[in-house]
Write an enzyme that holds these catalytic residues in place. Structure first.
Site, mmCIF file in Angstrom:
data_model
loop_
_atom_site.group_PDB
_atom_site.id
_atom_site.type_symbol
_atom_site.label_atom_id
_atom_site.label_comp_id
_atom_site.label_asym_id
_atom_site.label_seq_id
_atom_site.Cartn_x
_atom_site.Cartn_y
_atom_site.Cartn_z
ATOM 1 N N GLY A 1 7.461 -13.436 1.173
ATOM 2 C CA GLY A 1 6.259 -13.844 1.888
ATOM 3 C C GLY A 1 6.233 -15.328 2.197
ATOM 4 O O GLY A 1 5.634 -15.748 3.166
ATOM 5 N N ASP B 1 -0.888 -5.844 -3.331
ATOM 6 C CA ASP B 1 0.099 -5.595 -2.278
ATOM 7 C C ASP B 1 1.156 -4.624 -2.796
ATOM 8 O O ASP B 1 2.345 -4.883 -2.712
ATOM 9 C CB ASP B 1 0.716 -6.910 -1.802
ATOM 10 C CG ASP B 1 1.428 -6.748 -0.451
ATOM 11 O OD1 ASP B 1 1.167 -5.731 0.242
ATOM 12 O OD2 ASP B 1 2.239 -7.612 -0.095
#
Ligand SMILES: *[C@@H]1O[C@H](CO)[C@@H](O)[C@H](O)[C@H]1NC(C)=O
Ligand SMILES: *[C@@H]1O[C@H](CO)[C@@H](O)[C@H](O)[C@H]1NC(C)=O
Ligand SMILES: *[C@@H]1O[C@H](CO)[C@@H](O)[C@H](O)[C@H]1NC(C)=O
Ligand SMILES: *[C@@H]1O[C@H](CO)[C@@H](O)[C@H](O)[C@H]1NC(C)=O
Ligand SMILES: *[C@@H]1O[C@H](CO)[C@@H](O)[C@H](O)[C@H]1NC(C)=O
Ligand SMILES: *[C@@H]1O[C@H](CO)[C@@H](O)[C@H](O)[C@H]1NC(C)=O
Ligand SMILES: *[C@@H]1O[C@H](CO)[C@@H](O)[C@H](O)[C@H]1NC(C)=O
Ligand SMILES: *[C@@H]1O[C@H](CO)[C@@H](O)[C@H](O)[C@H]1NC(C)=O
Ligand SMILES: *[C@@H]1O[C@H](CO)[C@@H](O)[C@H](O)[C@H]1NC(C)=O
Ligand SMILES: *[C@@H]1O[C@H](CO)[C@@H](O)[C@H](O)[C@H]1NC(C)=O
Ligand SMILES: *[C@@H]1O[C@H](CO)[C@@H](O)[C@H](O)[C@H]1NC(C)=O
Length: 870
Positions: A577, A692
């Site tokens: 990310g 997530d």
């Protein structure tokens, strides 16, 4: 448009329809005698229940009376309502959300129209089909009954024309039942059989049955009836009528089993079976009655000894199927028994799924009050406003007709609808409205301020009305098209001087506040689109950070060490990310994965710090562990244990040369992932939400043991297990809790949702989102297949049918439960673990397709029910 407006009834008449009338007695029973003239309503049935006319619960239809009545139907079945107009006509019933109801609809044709043509039509329950009513097939009418937990405070039962014949209905009956009975893992229960076993020929109902279930007698030639006049204690939670328990049957051949069998038209049907048993004979001390209970030859309870004068209800916690549609229920006498088995009363239900979500409850409330305020009476404005799609109310448009998400109203077009009065305040409750067309009516009063606060609005057409005053500042924002021509007394500013002659589009520079919202929305969209996290500042309290860093110097590495470990960043493992992930080794032996923060992103820096802080205090065998970190000026890196088998995702698809893992390994991995999440939710202090969870974040070690990675988005929440408001947008499209859309919050149950999606992927190996399909989301795809009964097609073909069917089915049920759009219906991670363990037992026992290794439950009058903690 004009032609579709049928008529304007008097306001009072319409209000009577819209404000749903109550006809409940003190027990919460609702008893509607359809077609009963209102001047005869209500009346008291001989059993003591009050029946009401249905007139105020539906908005159309005509009344009829049966002409042929050979059986001498009860009064409530002699009148009926039929629906010559419109395709879908609905009844609106006020119920209590979350309460379990017995819902019963009765249809008797009785040649009311003298045509001798029995109708065929569909019965809908909200936006879903409940049953097809084919009165051709039945001589004396038909009864549909089911046990259903109300999903909202409004229950809509609709009759849908499917051919030339006119739908009709004779009675509608709702009876609340105990909330600890007839529990299913998913879906509702459609009654299949409900019998008391007796030679009698009469039905048992209220008041013998406190829930007014209809019990018909069942008796076969090979049976012998036994009975008692003594009391039978029926006080377990099923409240089986005592009179039904006072008789029982045994096989006449006392060494033969007691057998009931049938063939189902639909071989995929799933059943729940309830056997109510009480001893009604006085046995000698040297005698016993003992038997085992089996379903299709597989024992699921026993040995069992019925108790004298006390009911026991034997049932299973999960549904079962019949091989090829041939079902056989048997009570088999054990060797020890001196008496044949006995059965007093018996029920079988089939599981009925209602996959389509109803339209958002507050949208429904708003549109109904708009309907009432403007006294709109459109023939198709009945039932659910948005779904099913073909019955969407005209003048509306709705978002997501996805099965599992409640649709939202996005457009309301009441142009040329003869509206008068002011702009209804209820409009503001349509919080996702994008288009509002009220043009060409006789609306008066000012343009209300609330329109300006509805940020979703993109187009408002108020042209050709009689509005006055000025336009609120808040409506003069960028991105909103406002049409106001033809309102002579309306003006743009307070200095109302000249009327507007031309069409005006107000597009004024956005205020600071609305600009901020636009940006927030754009960020959200961007994030969802990219499937990447967006980060906001202030994620972690800096003070905590500093303490943590200071304390953990032992695992601190210098930047040159990092360069050495990675051999100057030679081997890239992937892109995370917020930076690249490299392969490395510590001391030349221990392999590690090193995440390096890209220096361009300060937000990534915050998140990086959050991850360090979390990882340093999280230790669990199913969570990726932190070996160390580097924190040197601009250089920031996290050093994790290296997991050579990579992402779970690739082991499902076989991509990147990864092996495809088998069924029981998948279950074991699911269990490990669930354990990791359970630890985050309840095992560590303060508890955490991962936020997530996805197959790309589940990594596998040498032994294919699962470890959850990427805590960058995790965030602690304090206190009693409830999530706190989160300020950070997180998650990945497809895995993101649908409730996040309106609540803006991610809690433990959001992880459960994402886990459900992961589990669905593990079972099906389907893409989470498939752009090329109508059923684009994996839950829709599964729901669609389930509906069609294509269960085998759901399971990953890569498994080549090498799995235990029962465990796969249970895992699928579990996954769908986790992915329930409503967070309150999702299980906790601990319940998930419990269930997966049972699936594993099933899968590993390996007897094959029809194995039924389920926990058995029995309820007794003296012990309380075992809760179905699943
Ligand atoms: C509303 O309906 C009318 C008549 O059907 C149509 O002409 C008009 O374009 C619609 N308005 C919008 C915004 O779609
Ligand atoms: C319908 O009612 C008639 C008259 O009571 C009876 O003879 C017949 O068996 C019934 N049919 C069914 C299918 O119940
Ligand atoms: C059942 O209903 C009672 C009261 O009606 C309530 O107190 C109880 O919490 C309910 N139980 C469940 C499992 O919903
Ligand atoms: C059982 O019922 C029959 C009639 O159905 C009755 O004659 C008999 O006396 C009953 N037996 C007992 C033990 O109550
Ligand atoms: C009674 O049942 C047993 C076991 O099913 C069977 O072997 C026996 O033949 C039956 N007797 C009669 C008379 O039908
Ligand atoms: C039980 O005992 C009685 C006498 O007390 C006797 O007649 C009967 O045969 C016995 N039954 C069995 C199954 O042993
Ligand atoms: C009844 O169940 C018990 C326990 O499972 C088993 O041992 C016994 O063999 C069964 N008896 C029959 C007749 O099926
Ligand atoms: C309804 O909305 C969808 C997208 O949300 C759009 O594609 C469609 O054209 C709209 N239909 C009408 C009649 O406005
Ligand atoms: C507005 O009301 C007037 C009289 O009350 C009527 O003549 C006219 O047709 C109405 N206009 C619309 C668009 O309904
Ligand atoms: C809007 O919704 C809220 C809560 O659902 C309700 O209290 C309020 O009465 C509604 N407003 C209007 C104008 O219908
Ligand atoms: C707004 O409504 C008026 C009157 O119905 C119509 O003429 C006009 O085309 C509408 N504008 C839009 C953009 O729909």
């Amino acid at each position: 448009m004009d032609t579709s407006i049928k008529l304007l009834l008097g306001l009072t008449a319409v209000l009577a329809i819209i404000h749903i009338v109550q006809a409940q007695d003190q027990k919460g029973f609702i008893s509607l005698d359809c077609g009963l003239p209102s001047n005869e309503s209500p009346y008291k049935h001989s059993n003591g229940l009050w029946f009401y006319s249905d007139e105020k619960f539906t908005q159309g239809g005509k009344t009829g009376r049966v002409r042929e009545n050979p059986k001498g139907y009860a009064k409530q079945y002699t009148t009926l309502r039929y629906f010559p107009d419109g395709i879908r006509n609905c009844y609106n019933l006020n119920v209590e959300k979350g309460r379990r109801y017995l819902v019963r609809a009765i249809f008797v044709y009785g040649n009311y129209d003298g045509l001798g043509m029995k109708p065929v039509f569909d019965l809908h329950f909200g936006p879903n089909i409940w049953a097809t009513i084919d009165l051709e097939k039945t001589a004396n009418g038909t009864v549909k009954d089911m046990v259903h937990v109300a999903t909202s405070n409004l229950m809509q039962i609709c009759l849908v024309k499917t051919g030339k014949t006119k739908p009709l209905i004779s009675a509608l009956e709702l009876r609340p039942v105990g909330n600890d009975t007839y529990i299913t893992k998913s879906g509702s229960l459609a009654n299949y059989f409900r019998y008391y076993l007796s030679e009698s020929s009469s039905q048992i109902r209220y008041s013998n049955d406190v829930y007014d279930r209809i019990w018909n007698p069942l008796f076969m030639k090979t049976w012998t009836q036994i009975n008692t006049t003594q009391n039978v204690d029926n006080s377990n939670s099923f409240d089986t009528p005592e009179i039904a328990l006072q008789t029982a049957v045994t096989p006449t051949n006392s060494s033969a089993p007691l057998t009931i069998q049938w063939t189902s038209e639909n071989p995929d049907e799933r059943y729940y079976c309830y056997a109510h048993v009480a001893e009604v004979e006085d046995l000698q001390a040297n005698e016993t009655r003992e038997f085992n209970v089996t379903w299709n030859g597989i024992q699921y309870y026993g040995p069992f000894v019925p108790r004298r004068g006390l009911v026991d209800t034997i049932y299973t916690l999960s549904s079962r199927s019949c091989d090829g549609g041939k079902c056989r229920f048997q009570l088999i006498r054990t060797d020890k028994s001196t008496r044949p088995p006995l059965l007093n009363a018996w029920e079988v239900y089939t599981v009925i799924q209602f996959p389509q979500s109803e339209t958002d409850e507050s949208d429904v409330g708003a549109i109904k009050s708009i309907t009432a305020i403007y006294a709109l009476s459109r023939i198709n404005w009945q039932g659910d406003p948005c779904v099913p799609r073909q019955f969407r109310w005209d003048g509306l448009n709705c978002s997501n007709t996805d099965l599992f998400l409640p649709p939202r109203i996005t457009a309301l077009n009441l142009s040329s609808s003869g509206l008068s009065g002011t702009i209804a305040a209820a409009v503001q409750n349509l919080t996702q409205l994008e288009t509002l067309d009220l043009s060409n009516n006789n609306l008066t009063g000012g343009v209300p301020d609330f329109l300006g606060n509805m940020k979703s609005l993109l187009v408002i057409n108020l042209s050709r009305n009689n509005l006055n005053g000025s336009i609120p500042q808040a409506l003069q924002r960028e991105g909103l098209k406002l049409f106001i021509e033809g309102n002579p007394r309306l003006c743009l500013s307070d200095s109302c001087k000249k009327p507007h002659k031309k069409k005006i589009i107000v597009t004024i520079v956005a205020s600071v506040a609305s600009a901020a919202i636009v940006i927030a929305v754009l960020v959200l969209l961007f994030v969802l689109k990219k499937g990447k996290p967006a980060i906001q500042q202030g994620l972690v309290r800096t003070s905590t950070m500093n303490v943590t860093f200071a304390e953990k110097n032992s695992r601190k590495f210098t930047y040159p060490e990092v360069i050495q470990m990675t051999n100057n960043f030679q081997r890239v493992l992937g892109k995370g990310g917020f930076g690249m992930v490299y392969h490395g080794s510590v001391n030349g032996s221990e392999q590690v994965a090193i995440k390096v923060l890209s220096q361009s992103s300060t937000q990534g820096y915050k998140e990086f710090k959050a991850e360090v802080d979390l990882l340093l205090r999280v230790h669990h065998t199913n969570l990726v562990s932190l070996v160390g970190y580097c924190y040197e000026g601009d250089h920031l890196a996290l050093i994790y244990e290296f997991l050579p088998n990579g992402e779970l995702k690739q082991h499902l698809s076989g991509k990147g040369g990864r092996s495809i893992i088998n069924w029981s390994t998948r279950l074991r991995i699911a269990l490990e992932v669930a354990s990791g999440l359970e630890y985050l939710h309840i095992g560590c202090t303060p508890p955490m939400v991962h936020r997530d969870v996805k197959t790309a974040n589940i990594l596998l070690d040498d032994n294919l043991k699962a470890k959850i990675a990427d805590f960058g988005l995790s965030r602690s929440f304090q206190g009693g297990g409830e999530s706190q408001d989160s300020t950070v947008v997180a998650g990945t499209l497809g895995y993101l809790d649908p409730e996040y859309n309106h609540s803006g919050r991610l809690g433990e149950k959001s992880d459960v949702y994402s886990f459900g999606i992961v589990l669905l992927e593990m079972i099906t190996n389907q893409p989470v989102i498939n752009q090329t399909s109508d059923n684009s989301h994996i839950t829709q795809w599964v729901g669609f297949k389930l509906n069609r009964g294509d269960i085998v097609e759901i399971i990953d073909p890569n498994l080549h049918k090498d799995y235990d069917f029962n465990s796969a089915w249970r895992a699928l049920e579990l996954a769908m439960l986790c992915a329930n759009p409503s967070s309150s219906r999702r299980p906790s991670m601990s319940q998930v673990i419990h269930e997966i363990k049972e699936c594993l037992v099933c899968a590993n026992s390996g007897i094959g397709k029809n194995l039924e290794l389920e926990p058995q439950e029995i309820t007794s009058s003296d012990t309380s029910m075992v809760p179905m903690a699943r």
